[in-house]
Scaffold this motif. Sequence first.
Motif, PDB file in Angstrom:
ATOM      1  N   MET A  81       0.845  -1.204   0.000  1.00 50.75           N
ATOM      2  CA  MET A  81       0.000   0.000   0.000  1.00 50.75           C
ATOM      3  C   MET A  81       0.872   1.243   0.000  1.00 50.75           C
ATOM      4  SD  MET A  81      -2.413  -1.758   2.758  1.00 50.75           S
ATOM      5  CE  MET A  81      -1.573  -3.336   2.672  1.00 50.75           C
ATOM      6  N   TYR A  82       0.612   2.105  -0.968  1.00 49.52           N
ATOM      7  CA  TYR A  82       1.359   3.361  -1.064  1.00 49.52           C
ATOM      8  C   TYR A  82       0.518   4.506  -0.535  1.00 49.52           C
ATOM      9  CZ  TYR A  82       4.768   1.058  -4.084  1.00 49.52           C
ATOM     10  OH  TYR A  82       5.750   0.218  -4.575  1.00 49.52           O
ATOM     11  N   TYR A  83       1.146   5.671  -0.367  1.00 43.26           N
ATOM     12  CA  TYR A  83       0.393   6.873  -0.007  1.00 43.26           C
ATOM     13  C   TYR A  83      -0.232   7.483  -1.268  1.00 43.26           C
ATOM     14  CZ  TYR A  83       2.344   6.859   4.677  1.00 43.26           C
ATOM     15  OH  TYR A  83       2.665   6.517   5.956  1.00 43.26           O
ATOM     16  N   SER A  84       0.462   7.334  -2.405  1.00 39.28           N
ATOM     17  CA  SER A  84      -0.037   8.025  -3.594  1.00 39.28           C
ATOM     18  C   SER A  84      -0.395   7.067  -4.727  1.00 39.28           C
ATOM     19  CB  SER A  84       1.004   9.054  -4.071  1.00 39.28           C
ATOM     20  OG  SER A  84       1.734   8.568  -5.156  1.00 39.28           O
ATOM     21  N   ARG A  85      -1.430   7.442  -5.473  1.00 40.80           N
ATOM     22  CA  ARG A  85      -1.866   6.665  -6.627  1.00 40.80           C
ATOM     23  C   ARG A  85      -0.752   6.597  -7.670  1.00 40.80           C
ATOM     24  NH1 ARG A  85      -5.292   2.814  -8.732  1.00 40.80           N
ATOM     25  NH2 ARG A  85      -5.389   3.115 -10.962  1.00 40.80           N
ATOM     26  N   GLU A  86      -0.079   7.691  -7.862  1.00 41.20           N
ATOM     27  CA  GLU A  86       0.975   7.728  -8.878  1.00 41.20           C
ATOM     28  C   GLU A  86       2.065   6.684  -8.588  1.00 41.20           C
ATOM     29  OE1 GLU A  86       2.339  11.719  -9.572  1.00 41.20           O
ATOM     30  OE2 GLU A  86       3.838  11.007 -11.009  1.00 41.20           O
ATOM     31  N   ASP A  87       2.398   6.529  -7.321  1.00 39.88           N
ATOM     32  CA  ASP A  87       3.414   5.530  -6.959  1.00 39.88           C
ATOM     33  C   ASP A  87       2.905   4.114  -7.252  1.00 39.88           C
ATOM     34  OD1 ASP A  87       4.964   7.630  -6.175  1.00 39.88           O
ATOM     35  OD2 ASP A  87       4.628   7.360  -4.023  1.00 39.88           O
ATOM     36  N   ALA A  88       1.619   3.880  -6.983  1.00 36.19           N
ATOM     37  CA  ALA A  88       1.051   2.555  -7.278  1.00 36.19           C
ATOM     38  C   ALA A  88       1.094   2.297  -8.788  1.00 36.19           C
ATOM     39  CB  ALA A  88      -0.380   2.476  -6.756  1.00 36.19           C
ATOM     40  N   GLU A  89       0.766   3.300  -9.585  1.00 35.99           N
ATOM     41  CA  GLU A  89       0.798   3.138 -11.047  1.00 35.99           C
ATOM     42  C   GLU A  89       2.229   2.904 -11.534  1.00 35.99           C
ATOM     43  OE1 GLU A  89      -1.266   6.340 -13.002  1.00 35.99           O
ATOM     44  OE2 GLU A  89      -3.182   5.763 -12.112  1.00 35.99           O
ATOM     45  N   ASP A  90       3.179   3.628 -10.967  1.00 37.51           N
ATOM     46  CA  ASP A  90       4.583   3.426 -11.355  1.00 37.51           C
ATOM     47  C   ASP A  90       5.031   2.002 -11.040  1.00 37.51           C
ATOM     48  OD1 ASP A  90       4.898   5.931 -12.380  1.00 37.51           O
ATOM     49  OD2 ASP A  90       5.932   6.766 -10.637  1.00 37.51           O
ATOM     50  N   THR A  91       4.541   1.473  -9.932  1.00 39.35           N
ATOM     51  CA  THR A  91       4.909   0.105  -9.545  1.00 39.35           C
ATOM     52  C   THR A  91       4.412  -0.901 -10.580  1.00 39.35           C
ATOM     53  OG1 THR A  91       4.744   0.782  -7.265  1.00 39.35           O
ATOM     54  CG2 THR A  91       4.719  -1.555  -7.664  1.00 39.35           C
ATOM     55  N   VAL A  92       3.166  -0.708 -11.017  1.00 36.71           N
ATOM     56  CA  VAL A  92       2.614  -1.615 -12.029  1.00 36.71           C
ATOM     57  C   VAL A  92       3.397  -1.458 -13.343  1.00 36.71           C
ATOM     58  CG1 VAL A  92       0.564  -2.157 -13.414  1.00 36.71           C
ATOM     59  CG2 VAL A  92       0.317  -1.650 -10.980  1.00 36.71           C
ATOM     60  N   LYS A  93       3.756  -0.220 -13.672  1.00 35.46           N
ATOM     61  CA  LYS A  93       4.472   0.022 -14.938  1.00 35.46           C
ATOM     62  C   LYS A  93       5.912  -0.493 -14.919  1.00 35.46           C
ATOM     63  CE  LYS A  93       3.253   4.436 -15.362  1.00 35.46           C
ATOM     64  NZ  LYS A  93       3.385   5.843 -15.712  1.00 35.46           N
ATOM     65  N   TYR A  94       6.606  -0.208 -13.843  1.00 36.60           N
ATOM     66  CA  TYR A  94       8.056  -0.446 -13.851  1.00 36.60           C
ATOM     67  C   TYR A  94       8.537  -1.646 -13.036  1.00 36.60           C
ATOM     68  CZ  TYR A  94       7.780   4.293 -15.672  1.00 36.60           C
ATOM     69  OH  TYR A  94       7.451   5.399 -16.408  1.00 36.60           O
ATOM     70  N   ILE A  95       7.786  -2.050 -12.020  1.00 38.85           N
ATOM     71  CA  ILE A  95       8.301  -3.144 -11.178  1.00 38.85           C
ATOM     72  C   ILE A  95       7.702  -4.486 -11.587  1.00 38.85           C
ATOM     73  CG2 ILE A  95       8.518  -4.005  -8.809  1.00 38.85           C
ATOM     74  CD1 ILE A  95       8.866  -1.178  -7.851  1.00 38.85           C
ATOM     75  N   SER A  96       6.492  -4.462 -12.152  1.00 40.77           N
ATOM     76  CA  SER A  96       5.903  -5.726 -12.602  1.00 40.77           C
ATOM     77  C   SER A  96       6.804  -6.343 -13.668  1.00 40.77           C
ATOM     78  CB  SER A  96       4.500  -5.488 -13.174  1.00 40.77           C
ATOM     79  OG  SER A  96       3.872  -6.732 -13.374  1.00 40.77           O
ATOM     80  N   GLY A  97       7.070  -7.617 -13.531  1.00 39.20           N
ATOM     81  CA  GLY A  97       7.918  -8.313 -14.508  1.00 39.20           C
ATOM     82  C   GLY A  97       9.400  -8.285 -14.152  1.00 39.20           C
ATOM     83  N   THR A  98       9.768  -7.510 -13.163  1.00 46.01           N
ATOM     84  CA  THR A  98      11.192  -7.509 -12.765  1.00 46.01           C
ATOM     85  C   THR A  98      11.460  -8.739 -11.891  1.00 46.01           C
ATOM     86  OG1 THR A  98      10.860  -6.106 -10.819  1.00 46.01           O
ATOM     87  CG2 THR A  98      11.386  -4.987 -12.880  1.00 46.01           C
ATOM     88  N   ILE A  99      12.721  -8.998 -11.688  1.00 45.32           N
ATOM     89  CA  ILE A  99      13.105 -10.236 -11.005  1.00 45.32           C
ATOM     90  C   ILE A  99      13.338  -9.983  -9.519  1.00 45.32           C
ATOM     91  CG2 ILE A  99      14.809 -12.132 -10.970  1.00 45.32           C
ATOM     92  CD1 ILE A  99      13.250 -11.977 -13.612  1.00 45.32           C
ATOM     93  N   LEU A 100      12.671 -10.782  -8.702  1.00 44.70           N
ATOM     94  CA  LEU A 100      12.886 -10.727  -7.249  1.00 44.70           C
ATOM     95  C   LEU A 100      13.176 -12.153  -6.811  1.00 44.70           C
ATOM     96  CD1 LEU A 100      12.793  -9.148  -4.550  1.00 44.70           C
ATOM     97  CD2 LEU A 100      10.329  -9.559  -4.497  1.00 44.70           C
TER      98      LEU A 100
END
Length: 150
Positions: A81-100
């Motif tokens: 859970m983020y404080y801002s919607r923009e951060d949540a959208e960035d997560t879907v755009k940039y972190i989804s598909g990355t390797i953990l």
Amino acid sequence: MASLFKDPTKLSAYRDRRFSGTQEEYEEALLTSTTVYVGNMSFYTTEEQVYELFSRAGEIKKMVMGLDKNSKTPCGFCFVMYYSREDAEDTVKYISGTILDDRPIRVDFDWGFQEGRQWGRGRSGGQVRDEYRTDYDPGRGGYGKIVQKE
Ligand code: GTA
């Protein structure tokens, strides 16, 4: 930056059967929520690792690891859970598909965390999808539960 995610039908392919509202309410929640669901995680990935990766997109308000309802141990998903919607959208755009932990994780918009959603819903205690899985996945307990029983 203006939101790039305006069509609720394209936000998530997942529909939570336990959401009690209407389809419109579900879509509205997906459009405004600051919560994301993270899937395809290893059972061994720690809260600290998730925090380290996901705080790159913005300040995290809260994190809840998905747990097996019988063993109370991580079962491969979590909510961030983020404080801002923009951060949540960035997560879907940039972190989804990355390797953990050597695995490509999947980040999905979520309608919002509520107490109880942290538990796996499968009959065996873990995630439903791990019961149907037939491959051998060492990061997620080996074979799926159905294959293990055969
Ligand atoms: N935002 O993609 C997601 C997501 N997933 C997969 C789970 N959650 C998600 N949230 C978002 N996006 O809080 C959330 C759930 C819950 C928690 C644990 O994670 O809202 P779960 O994974 O254990 O259970 O949830 P869920 O969500 O009910 O499972 P799933 O895999 O979507 O299954 C839905 C239905 O399809 C079930 O009826 C199941 O029996 C059936 N099913 C699933 N996979 C198969 C398969 N391979 N073959 C046949 N039927 C299947």
